[in-house]
Write an enzyme that holds these catalytic residues in place. Structure first.
Site, PDB file in Angstrom:
ATOM      1  N   GLU A  43     -19.599 -28.025  19.576  1.00 43.50           N
ATOM      2  CA  GLU A  43     -18.729 -28.039  18.403  1.00 43.50           C
ATOM      3  C   GLU A  43     -19.471 -27.426  17.220  1.00 43.50           C
ATOM      4  O   GLU A  43     -20.672 -27.615  17.065  1.00 43.50           O
ATOM      5  CB  GLU A  43     -18.331 -29.475  18.083  1.00 43.50           C
ATOM      6  CG  GLU A  43     -17.373 -29.622  16.902  1.00 43.50           C
ATOM      7  CD  GLU A  43     -17.117 -31.077  16.550  1.00 43.50           C
ATOM      8  OE1 GLU A  43     -16.036 -31.353  16.009  1.00 43.50           O
ATOM      9  OE2 GLU A  43     -17.987 -31.925  16.806  1.00 43.50           O
ATOM     10  N   LYS A 128      -8.452 -29.874  18.132  1.00 42.95           N
ATOM     11  CA  LYS A 128      -8.936 -31.251  18.150  1.00 42.95           C
ATOM     12  C   LYS A 128      -7.902 -32.222  17.574  1.00 42.95           C
ATOM     13  O   LYS A 128      -7.429 -32.062  16.446  1.00 42.95           O
ATOM     14  CB  LYS A 128     -10.239 -31.333  17.357  1.00 42.95           C
ATOM     15  CG  LYS A 128     -10.932 -32.678  17.377  1.00 42.95           C
ATOM     16  CD  LYS A 128     -12.235 -32.605  16.578  1.00 42.95           C
ATOM     17  CE  LYS A 128     -12.985 -33.914  16.565  1.00 42.95           C
ATOM     18  NZ  LYS A 128     -14.216 -33.828  15.720  1.00 42.95           N
ATOM     19  N   CYS A 171     -15.743 -33.641  20.805  1.00 43.65           N
ATOM     20  CA  CYS A 171     -16.536 -34.629  20.089  1.00 43.65           C
ATOM     21  C   CYS A 171     -15.888 -36.018  19.991  1.00 43.65           C
ATOM     22  O   CYS A 171     -15.912 -36.783  20.944  1.00 43.65           O
ATOM     23  CB  CYS A 171     -16.904 -34.093  18.707  1.00 43.65           C
ATOM     24  SG  CYS A 171     -18.309 -34.954  17.940  1.00 43.65           S
TER      25      CYS A 171
END
Length: 289
Positions: A43, A128, A171
């Site tokens: 990321e 995300k 993440c």
């Protein structure tokens, strides 16, 4: 699907686009030289450490990041994951087009992971969904939602004859097991978790969460990571790793920039899924009390 080598790259990205892409190039080449066919960048691989600068330069970062992924995958003949970079969002229609045509800072960006094939073609894209808005016990506060717009579509699974079912995430998603069960039930057997985990949370939660997602879904987990200081305030945990479907850590990049490499073996996936067929057992429906 055949056995192959995968690489989880570990970087120390900073607020310098060109420096980060040069570092990424070196580490990708290192992975390729060791035989990796699937290479995963973390990321924020192209820019990390200054949110104002990131949003101001979002279109430049987005364009350069995508070009880098396409050019690099074609150059080395690999499948390459760009684990997350800012893609400007049109405030009016959310179609990914920058709303900064007059030089103004974009209102929001998508934190976007993109998977690119060996011929430079885009295979999958994920925005995300879970944003890191937290107040940590060490006194640090993070508000990802101030600059990032959450994606509203769950990630798809890219099914490859050679590499298996690749499921994307980013993440903070790792704390939401339902996302990974969705991926596994839709054909994923290799879960990609590019991250920039904080130094504080990482030492308590990073490894155990990766192992849990691997065990729950009897899948490999490939987790490229950020490490070290990105500016005076932000520090990442590191320990990019590859975990097998039994929860065994096959490779760990430690606390310095580098590469974690391990074999992804379909026979092991099949064997463990036969021994522990939890994906076939469905979800327990609890009676209401």
């Amino acid at each position: 699907m055949k056995p192959y080598l995968a690489a989880a790259i570990q970087m120390t990205s900073v607020p310098d686009l060109n420096r980060n892409l040069a570092q990424a190039e070196d580490l990708v080449q290192m992975a390729v030289n060791r035989g990796a066919e699937l290479v995963c960048l973390p990321e924020n691989f192209s820019f990390l450490g200054d949110e104002d600068a990131k949003t101001t330069q979002a279109q430049t970062i987005s364009d350069a990041s995508y070009k880098f992924l396409v050019d690099t995958s074609k150059r080395y003949g690999i499948t390459l994951l760009g684990g997350g970079f800012p893609v400007p969002v049109s405030e009016s229609n959310g179609n990914g087009v920058s709303n900064a045509s007059n030089g103004d800072r974009p209102t929001k960006v998508y934190n976007t992971a993109v998977l690119i094939g060996a011929e430079g073609q885009e295979l999958a894209r994920y925005q995300k969904m879970h944003l890191f808005d937290v107040d940590l016990p060490d006194g640090n506060t993070y508000r990802e939602s101030e600059t990032v717009l959450a994606g509203d579509q769950p990630p798809i699974v890219y099914r490859s004859t050679d590499l298996g079912g690749l499921g994307l995430s980013v993440c903070y998603d790792i704390r939401f097991p339902e996302l990974y069960r969705h991926l596994a039930l839709n054909g994923a057997n290799v879960l990609l978790v590019p991250a920039a985990f904080t130094a504080y949370t990482g030492k308590f939660h990073w490894k155990v969460l990766l192992q849990a997602r691997a065990i729950e879904n009897t899948s490999y987990v490939i987790a490229p990571a950020q490490v070290g200081y990105h500016n005076a305030l932000r520090q990442s945990h590191g320990h990019a790793m590859i975990v097998d479907p039994w929860g065994t850590v096959l490779a760990d990049a430690g606390d310095k920039p580098g590469v974690a490499i391990a074999e992804i073996n379909p026979m092991q996936i099949d064997q463990i899924r036969k021994q522990m067929p939890s994906l076939k057992h469905g979800t327990l429906k609890l009676a209401q009390v």
